[in-house]
Design an enzyme around this catalytic site. Structure first.
Site, short mmCIF file in Angstrom:
data_model
loop_
_atom_site.label_atom_id
_atom_site.label_comp_id
_atom_site.label_asym_id
_atom_site.label_seq_id
_atom_site.Cartn_x
_atom_site.Cartn_y
_atom_site.Cartn_z
N ASN A 108 0.81 -1.23 0.00
CA ASN A 108 0.00 0.00 0.00
C ASN A 108 0.83 1.27 0.00
OD1 ASN A 108 -1.77 -2.08 2.01
ND2 ASN A 108 -2.85 -1.17 0.27
N LYS A 151 0.60 -0.34 11.79
CA LYS A 151 0.26 -1.71 11.40
C LYS A 151 1.50 -2.50 11.01
CE LYS A 151 -2.52 -4.28 8.03
NZ LYS A 151 -3.48 -4.15 6.89
N LYS A 196 0.05 -13.05 -1.00
CA LYS A 196 0.89 -12.36 -1.97
C LYS A 196 2.30 -12.17 -1.41
CE LYS A 196 1.52 -8.07 -2.78
NZ LYS A 196 1.41 -6.62 -3.01
N HIS A 216 -1.08 -5.01 -10.54
CA HIS A 216 -0.75 -4.85 -11.96
C HIS A 216 -0.89 -6.17 -12.71
CE1 HIS A 216 0.62 -0.85 -10.97
NE2 HIS A 216 1.48 -1.34 -10.10
N ASP A 232 -11.08 -13.58 -8.86
CA ASP A 232 -10.45 -12.87 -7.75
C ASP A 232 -8.96 -13.19 -7.75
OD1 ASP A 232 -10.03 -15.36 -6.46
OD2 ASP A 232 -11.92 -15.20 -5.38
#
Length: 293
Positions: A108, A151, A196, A216, A232
């Site tokens: 992120n 986090k 991931k 991407h 998904d």
């Protein structure tokens, strides 16, 4: 691309099996057993087209060299642990723990911000023991430039605590001797480490033939018709890892990621699959998108 050329290329890749799906045709849990794409030939064509346009992305070149070395030499895992758990030295080959933390920091945020965050973490805490013994707030301050600092700091601290408590040292080099499924099981025990992230560690740091699916890769795969529009990420990961040849996975993944970041044509096609885009001279994937428009 002319209609005749489209038909010729589509026939070449033979997009979907005519056999209806049933229990006997489901490929070991493949979510799309009748979808034959991407074929090995198509993967190679896309890899070659992107390689001609971009060259191999320099930010991944060191990982590529490590892969080549790993296929010709057997590592001494205990020796690596003794050396690599001590410092975060950029001049050394990246340890598995370094790699995992880098990947976590890349979530992120932009590539430049995540690199700055890791560099700041190294400068503030030269050893992983220093990170383990630090207050969470101090870790947050060190990585704040990468975003989501609270986090990510908790996640890093949890990983180090678990390693120290369960293995007695801050080292993940033992993962090099495990199978893909064993690595997935081990890393899934760490809170905040998702599929991931695990796949990226497998491909970049452990030199396994895995194919991570980031934003991407996911969007381009859908635009290319390699997975259904309704797919998904988890199903895309399973399908692409079954269809893409092992020897193409690393290069193709790096190139799709790089291309997805910078190609405005692909961004148009992802947003509006039937949008008219420029010629293959500007984007070599235009001809592949034409197959499903």
């Amino acid at each position: 691309m002319s209609k005749a050329q489209k038909r010729k290329r589509l026939n070449k890749y033979d997009g979907e099996s005519k056999t209806p799906a049933n229990k006997s045709t489901v490929d070991g849990g493949n979510p799309y057993p009748t979808l034959l794409r991407p074929t090995a030939e198509e993967c190679r064509d896309v890899r070659d087209a992107l390689l001609s346009l971009h060259g191999f992305p320099p930010e991944f070149a060191n990982y590529r060299r490590q892969r080549l070395r790993s296929f010709s030499a057997v590592d001494d895992h205990d020796t690596q642990c003794n050396l690599k758990s001590e410092t975060l030295n950029e001049t050394e080959e990246e340890s598995v723990l370094d790699g995992l933390v880098k990947i976590l920091l890349s979530q992120n945020t932009t590539e430049s911000n995540s690199q700055r965050a890791f560099a700041s973490l190294k400068a503030t805490f030269p050893k992983w023991d220093d990170v383990l013994n630090a207050e969470s707030k101090s870790i947050e301050n060190a990585i704040r430039c990468g975003g989501l600092a609270p986090k990510k700091a908790v996640c890093i601290k949890n990983i180090l605590n678990r390693l120290q408590n369960e293995r007695g040292r801050l080292c993940l080099e033992y993962l090099r001797g495990l199978s893909v499924e064993e690595v997935k099981t081990e890393l899934s025990h760490f809170k905040g480490v998702g599929p991931k992230t695990v796949s990226c560690v497998l491909m970049f740091n452990l030199q396994h033939n895995d194919f991570p699916v980031d934003t991407h890769v996911f969007e381009i795969a859908k635009a290319l018709g390699w997975v259904p529009k309704t797919a998904d990420r988890n199903k895309t990961y399973v399908h692409l890892n079954r269809k893409i040849p092992d020897e193409l996975k690393f290069d193709l993944n790096c190139l799709l990621y790089t291309h997805g970041k910078i190609c405005s044509n692909c961004k148009k096609n992802v947003a509006k699959p039937k949008a008219k885009v420029a010629s293959p001279d500007d984007c070599p994937l235009v001809g592949f998108y034409d197959l499903i428009v």
